[in-house]
Design an enzyme around this catalytic site. Structure first.
Site, mmCIF file in Angstrom:
data_model
loop_
_atom_site.group_PDB
_atom_site.id
_atom_site.type_symbol
_atom_site.label_atom_id
_atom_site.label_comp_id
_atom_site.label_asym_id
_atom_site.label_seq_id
_atom_site.Cartn_x
_atom_site.Cartn_y
_atom_site.Cartn_z
ATOM 1 N N GLY A 213 44.873 46.377 46.306
ATOM 2 C CA GLY A 213 44.334 45.010 46.224
ATOM 3 C C GLY A 213 44.470 44.470 44.817
ATOM 4 N N ASN A 214 43.794 43.381 44.522
ATOM 5 C CA ASN A 214 43.782 42.843 43.166
ATOM 6 C C ASN A 214 42.450 42.137 42.928
ATOM 7 O OD1 ASN A 214 44.054 39.910 43.861
ATOM 8 N ND2 ASN A 214 45.940 40.677 44.789
ATOM 9 N N CYS A 215 42.291 41.546 41.741
ATOM 10 C CA CYS A 215 40.968 41.069 41.322
ATOM 11 C C CYS A 215 40.672 39.619 41.697
ATOM 12 C CB CYS A 215 40.834 41.204 39.805
ATOM 13 S SG CYS A 215 41.046 42.875 39.259
ATOM 14 N N ALA A 281 46.411 35.421 45.745
ATOM 15 C CA ALA A 281 47.086 36.498 45.020
ATOM 16 C C ALA A 281 47.520 37.523 46.077
ATOM 17 C CB ALA A 281 46.141 37.110 43.996
#
Ligand code: PMT
Length: 405
Positions: A213-215, A281
């Site tokens: 995943g990402n932030c 994102a």
């Protein structure tokens, strides 16, 4: 909020004590509050406390006990600028959905001319019961705004989705509603337009418990959705896993997890959209295989994950784009920013791209601010200073509106 008239409905839940904080927030912001409480609500909080906070007698029965005066629910329906039912129990929600008007609060709801907000409060099993889900859907379909805890908070019974949202959050939703109302009265430059927005991260599952995943928090994408809706657009928001909830009733949200799901939903909704803003994102790679069970570490010296590319949603919508459609993309960069953003603008067939760089303090993921530069297909560039994400969203929509046919 100043001089607004709020009818605050209180029902029989342990969360009734939080109504005191909510009243204080409304009163402090200059609103007048009239409490209408159900008989069960009075078991949890006394009318004396409530009337001390609002400065008005609390309405509960159809007739005042002392002198037999009739309380007019019709007058309350006309007086109110908003009705907020917090806490709202499963029972009250069910009665609202089915038109059962057996107490003063319910008759007031049924006579209400102003927008209605409900903050459900119950245990998680009751909240997840199909009857509650169906009742909330019925209420939503009638325009009632449901203020609930976000999916991301589903950690336990105590802080899970059935728990009533905090008074500050409820106040904020109502405050924003009034703000939007005033804003909408002046600026409706997206009236009649449909806007597709992708937001948040995607999660690409490795096994039953792990993901790539990402932030991304979804803040930037939701700010865009709120601004478009406030300006009259019908918004289709396709959002990855975040703990935020959109607030404007004209935002229709499709919740997704993976890039593939986001691609499927965005492609379906793009066909009828006048504009698409790709703020998500999206993971660029996903595991070639997702293990059904949790992968065990025992007996392994190391592990190599095989990854395959995800669909490039912006590029595939760019290839489908019709002459009457406009597309805005984002570029999140760490180096050689302008060059990378210009490449993406062209490759994805965008009308303009919003560049944000992780080298700028206060820009990019999770924070409440962003610093962006817009790069247009015709070569123009416009740089903006650091601003709140709400203001950045307004700048982006200000730039998009003149491009719409
Ligand atoms: O959510 P926040 O915490 O508020 O953070 C906001 C943000 C940093 C996520 C946002 O401002 C932002 O920059 N979004 C795009 C992040 C990104 O993935 O950028 P990119 O340069 O990798 O992608 C370029 C464009 O292609 C983007 O419009 C992206 O949505 C799109 N894309 C990328 C990959 C992919 N598989 N499909 C896509 O549609």
């Amino acid at each position: 909020m100043k001089n607004k008239h709020i009818v605050l409905g209180i029902t029989g839940s342990i969360a009734a004590y939080k109504a005191c904080s909510l009243i204080r927030l409304f009163v402090k912001a200059g609103a007048e509050v009239q409490v209408v409480i159900t008989p069960a609500g009075k078991e949890f909080i006394t009318p004396v406390t409530l009337s001390a906070l609002t400065g008005k007698p609390v309405v509960s029965e159809f007739f005042a006990a002392n002198d037999g005066t009739w309380h007019s629910h019709v007058d309350l329906g006309l007086w109110a600028d908003a009705m907020v039912i917090a806490p709202a129990t499963a029972s009250t929600l069910g009665k609202m959905a089915h038109g059962i008007a057996d107490n003063m609060l319910l008759t007031t709801y049924m006579s209400m001319k102003a927008p209605v907000f409900v903050a459900p409060a119950m245990d998680l099993d009751m909240y997840r019961h199909p009857a509650t889900t169906a009742n909330l859907d019925t209420l939503r379909s009638r325009g009632v705004q449901v203020i609930e805890a976000a999916d991301g908070e589903l950690a336990s019974h105590l802080c899970g989705k059935g728990r009533m949202q905090e008074p500050e959050y409820i106040f904020d939703v109502v405050d924003r509603f009034f703000h939007h109302q005033e804003h909408e009265a002046t600026l409706q430059d997206l009236a009649g337009k449909r806007v597709l927005i992708t937001a948040g991260p995607t999660h690409e599952h490795i096994d039953a418990v792990r993901y790539i995943g990402n932030c991304s928090s979804g803040k930037m994408g939701l700010a865009l959705a709120e601004d478009c809706a406030a300006r009259g657009a019908e918004v289709q928001l396709v959002c990855g896993p975040v703990s935020l909830q959109p607030k404007h009733p004209a935002i229709h949200t499709t919740w997704v997890t993976s890039a593939a799901e986001m691609h499927e939903a965005a492609t379906r909704l793009f066909a009828t959209a006048h504009a698409a803003i790709l703020c998500a994102a999206v993971a660029d790679f996903t595991p070639a295989h997702t293990a059904v069970q949790k992968i065990k570490r025992e007996g392994k010296a190391g592990m190599t994950l095989e990854l395959v590319p995800t669909p490039d949603i912006a590029a595939s919508l760019g290839a489908l784009k019709q002459p009457w459609q406009r597309m805005v993309g984002f570029a999140l960069e760490t180096d050689n920013e302008l060059q990378h953003a210009a490449d993406k603008l062209k490759r994805k067939n965008l009308d303009f791209i919003v560049l944000n760089s992780l080298r700028d303090e206060g820009a990019g993921f999770a924070c409440d601010t962003n610093k962006v530069t817009l790069l247009y297909a015709d070569g123009r560039q416009q740089a903006y200073p650091l601003k709140s994400k709400t203001e950045v969203a307004q700048d982006i929509i200000d730039a998009l509106c003149p491009l719409l046919p």
